[in-house]
Design an enzyme around this catalytic site. Structure first.
Site, PDB file in Angstrom:
ATOM      1  N   GLU A 118      -7.473  26.487  11.910  1.00 18.97           N
ATOM      2  CA  GLU A 118      -7.543  25.137  11.340  1.00 18.97           C
ATOM      3  C   GLU A 118      -7.218  24.072  12.384  1.00 18.97           C
ATOM      4  O   GLU A 118      -7.843  23.003  12.410  1.00 18.97           O
ATOM      5  CB  GLU A 118      -6.556  24.973  10.173  1.00 18.97           C
ATOM      6  CG  GLU A 118      -6.773  25.923   9.012  1.00 18.97           C
ATOM      7  CD  GLU A 118      -5.891  27.169   9.115  1.00 18.97           C
ATOM      8  OE1 GLU A 118      -5.832  27.800  10.189  1.00 18.97           O
ATOM      9  OE2 GLU A 118      -5.260  27.515   8.101  1.00 18.97           O
TER      10      GLU A 118
ATOM     11  N   CYS B  60      -1.219  28.068   6.570  1.00 10.09           N
ATOM     12  CA  CYS B  60       0.232  28.198   6.727  1.00 10.09           C
ATOM     13  C   CYS B  60       0.855  26.792   6.661  1.00 10.09           C
ATOM     14  O   CYS B  60       0.143  25.794   6.615  1.00 10.09           O
ATOM     15  CB  CYS B  60       0.535  28.878   8.068  1.00 10.09           C
ATOM     16  SG  CYS B  60       0.298  27.788   9.494  1.00 10.09           S
TER      17      CYS B  60
HETATM   18 ZN    ZN Z   1      -1.897  28.000  10.336  1.00 12.50          ZN
END
Ligand code: ZN
Length: 152
Positions: free
Chosen positions: A56, A84
């Site tokens: 990302e 995350c």
């Molecule tokens: Zn991450």
């Protein structure tokens, strides 16, 4: 027939498989603006030995360069694994409009797996859809970890 969302998730899956081939935990991400992919990323943590080199983060950085702005409020992000806390934080800061993820992450997930940062009282919270091609996204990860165990 694939939906539009499945087509973009397939692009993210292709990046995840590229990561696996390079010995990285397979996670891939694309960022879409008005029907066009403006950022692509995959996990490069081993290659760069950099904690922050998640799919990302790489896709956001590429979209920033491509669009010439840190504001991605007209963009949607597709990622094969639930983001995350670091990536969810970057997504919040980028003001991404909507997040689509594949597999849930019970270990590090910050979009429902462990916690959900997008439910907190931050401004510009993205809409969230999990479970897009979830089976395929889980399989890519499971195959990678199985091959690691075989090689050990
Ligand atoms: Zn991450």
């Amino acid at each position: 027939m694939l939906t539009e969302q499945e087509r973009y998730m397939r692009e993210a899956l292709a990046l995840a498989r590229e990561a696996a081939a390079a010995g990285e935990v397979p996670v891939g991400c694309v960022i879409v603006r008005e029907g066009e992919i403006v950022g692509r990323g995959r996990n490069r943590r081993e290659e760069k030995q950099a904690t922050a080199s998640h799919a990302e983060m790489e896709a956001i950085a590429q979209a920033n360069r491509r669009l010439g702005t840190w504001r991605l409020d007209d963009c949607e992000l597709y990622v094969t694994l639930e983001p995350c806390p670091m990536c969810a934080g970057a997504i919040l800061n980028a003001r991404v409009r909507r997040v689509w993820y594949g597999a849930r992450d019970e270990a590090m997930g910050a979009c429902g797996g462990v916690t959900n940062l997008f439910m907190e009282q931050f401004p510009n919270r993205p809409a969230l859809v999990g479970g897009v091609l979830a089976e395929e996204c889980r399989t890519v990860l499971a195959d990678f970890f199985a091959s690691l165990r075989r090689d050990r």
